[in-house]
Design a protein around this motif. Structure first.
Motif, short mmCIF file in Angstrom:
data_model
loop_
_atom_site.label_atom_id
_atom_site.label_comp_id
_atom_site.label_asym_id
_atom_site.label_seq_id
_atom_site.Cartn_x
_atom_site.Cartn_y
_atom_site.Cartn_z
N LEU A 89 8.30 -0.51 -9.34
CA LEU A 89 6.85 -0.51 -9.14
C LEU A 89 6.51 -0.71 -7.67
N ARG A 90 7.26 -1.59 -7.01
CA ARG A 90 6.99 -1.86 -5.60
C ARG A 90 7.28 -0.62 -4.76
N ALA A 91 8.37 0.06 -5.05
CA ALA A 91 8.70 1.27 -4.31
C ALA A 91 7.67 2.37 -4.54
N GLU A 92 7.20 2.48 -5.77
CA GLU A 92 6.18 3.50 -6.07
C GLU A 92 4.87 3.19 -5.36
N ALA A 94 4.40 1.64 -2.61
CA ALA A 94 4.50 1.82 -1.16
C ALA A 94 4.30 3.27 -0.74
N GLN A 95 4.38 4.21 -1.69
CA GLN A 95 4.32 5.62 -1.33
C GLN A 95 3.17 6.39 -1.98
N VAL A 96 2.63 5.87 -3.07
CA VAL A 96 1.66 6.61 -3.84
C VAL A 96 0.32 6.71 -3.10
N ASP A 97 -0.44 7.73 -3.42
CA ASP A 97 -1.81 7.86 -2.91
C ASP A 97 -2.64 6.72 -3.49
N LEU A 98 -3.25 5.92 -2.63
CA LEU A 98 -3.97 4.73 -3.09
C LEU A 98 -5.09 5.06 -4.06
N THR A 99 -5.75 6.16 -3.85
CA THR A 99 -6.88 6.51 -4.72
C THR A 99 -6.43 6.86 -6.13
N SER A 100 -5.14 7.13 -6.32
CA SER A 100 -4.65 7.48 -7.65
C SER A 100 -4.26 6.26 -8.47
N VAL A 101 -4.25 5.09 -7.86
CA VAL A 101 -3.87 3.86 -8.58
C VAL A 101 -5.11 3.31 -9.26
N THR A 102 -5.24 3.58 -10.56
CA THR A 102 -6.41 3.15 -11.33
C THR A 102 -5.97 2.53 -12.64
N GLN A 103 -6.88 1.78 -13.24
CA GLN A 103 -6.60 1.15 -14.52
C GLN A 103 -6.38 2.20 -15.61
N GLU A 104 -7.12 3.28 -15.53
CA GLU A 104 -7.02 4.31 -16.56
C GLU A 104 -5.81 5.22 -16.33
N PRO A 107 -1.95 2.40 -15.44
CA PRO A 107 -2.22 1.00 -15.80
C PRO A 107 -1.14 0.02 -15.37
N ASP A 108 0.14 0.40 -15.53
CA ASP A 108 1.22 -0.52 -15.16
C ASP A 108 1.23 -0.77 -13.65
N LEU A 109 1.11 0.30 -12.88
CA LEU A 109 1.12 0.15 -11.42
C LEU A 109 -0.13 -0.58 -10.95
N GLU A 276 4.73 -2.90 3.20
CA GLU A 276 3.73 -1.87 2.91
C GLU A 276 3.21 -2.02 1.49
N ALA A 277 4.09 -2.37 0.55
CA ALA A 277 3.66 -2.55 -0.83
C ALA A 277 2.69 -3.73 -0.94
#
Length: 293
Positions: A89-92, A94-104, A107-109, A276-277
């Motif tokens: 999860l930490r590695a993901e 650190a690289q994912v587009d921040l706007t894509s990290v949502t509850q819907e 959810p895990d991330l 970064e994470a």
């Protein structure tokens, strides 16, 4: 056993302790053997414990004990165990587009980011912004719960601010704005006029005549950053003066202090202190507190 009358002592009674309290004397009866053996056992156990485990304080530490046990090592082991469990999860994050990290959507991330960011915020950010992120009123430490952002309140904007800080000399990419101190540039009369103009545009009680005269002073000296209407400019980090959200206070005295001497709050960069994470998790956490855009 006690006896209140000396004459009641029987020849077969045990000797007394030799003390007397208000005519009461106490027999000097021996302690029960089982109690004594328990006492001796606890003494021996205590000695053995101090030999086996860290116990006696020394100049720069404590005796380590023969077993080499350490509560710090135990906690560190637990931290390492959970770090390993959350490594993916930490590695993901650190690289994912921040706007894509949502509850819907993720959810895990998202839940991991909220929990991790909340812990990081409580450790490193709450000293200035408060544990609940409400800031400290009129102190220069902004609330992160409202929708009033000097540099923008999107999750990317918040991440950039956390990573590089504000007006610090450590990070070349720090957010930077600097207000002119108008002491010596404007006369006392002009400062008074512009203060009342700012009070009027924020719909506070102001002297109408002074505010009218202060509009010209404002347009000549302040509008370049704050805009002609005083609504501010996020690109420059110039605050909105038309609302009633004040970083250093909105009283006439506080506004005059700002005009005369300016303000120059500094926030350190966290990109070199946090991973970064952790920086991204904190940005997501702050964005989720209610003021994020």
């Amino acid at each position: 056993m006690t006896d209140q009358d000396h004459s009641n002592l029987h020849p077969d009674d045990p000797e007394t302790t030799g003390h007397e309290w208000d005519g009461i004397r106490e027999f000097n009866n021996p302690l029960p053997r089982w109690w004594l053996w328990c006492l001796y056992a606890t003494i021996l156990w205590g000695v053995a414990y101090t030999i086996a485990y860290p116990a006696w304080p020394m100049i720069s530490g404590a005796t380590p004990g023969l077993l080499g046990y350490s509560t710090r090592a135990e906690v560190a082991g637990e931290i390492d165990r959970y770090d390993a469990l959350n490594a993916d999860l930490r590695a993901e994050l650190a690289q994912v587009d921040l706007t894509s990290v949502t509850q819907e959507g993720t959810p895990d991330l998202y839940n991991f980011a909220i929990q991790s960011g909340g812990a990081t915020f409580a450790t490193w950010c709450s000293q200035c912004h408060g544990r609940g992120a409400a800031g400290v009123q009129a102190s220069g430490y902004p609330s992160l719960l409202d929708d009033d952002w000097l540099w923008g309140g999107t999750v990317e904007d918040i991440h950039l601010t956390i990573a590089h800080g504000i007006r610090n000399e450590e990070d070349p990419d720090a957010r930077w704005s600097e207000m002119t101190a108008f002491e010596g540039i404007l006369s006392d009369e002009e400062i008074d006029e512009v203060v009342h103009y700012v009070l009027s545009v924020s719909e506070q009680e102001a002297d109408a005549d002074l505010a009218m005269a202060g509009e010209a002073v404002f347009l000549d000296n302040c509008a370049a950053c704050h805009g002609d209407t005083g609504a501010g400019d996020r690109i420059l980090g110039a605050p909105n003066l038309t609302d009633r959200i004040w970083l250093y206070g909105g009283s006439p005295e506080a506004i005059e202090e700002t005009v005369r001497h300016a303000r120059f709050g500094v926030m350190p960069p966290w990109s070199g202190r946090l991973s970064e994470a952790e920086t991204r998790a904190t940005a997501i956490y702050v964005h989720s507190r209610g003021g994020g855009e």
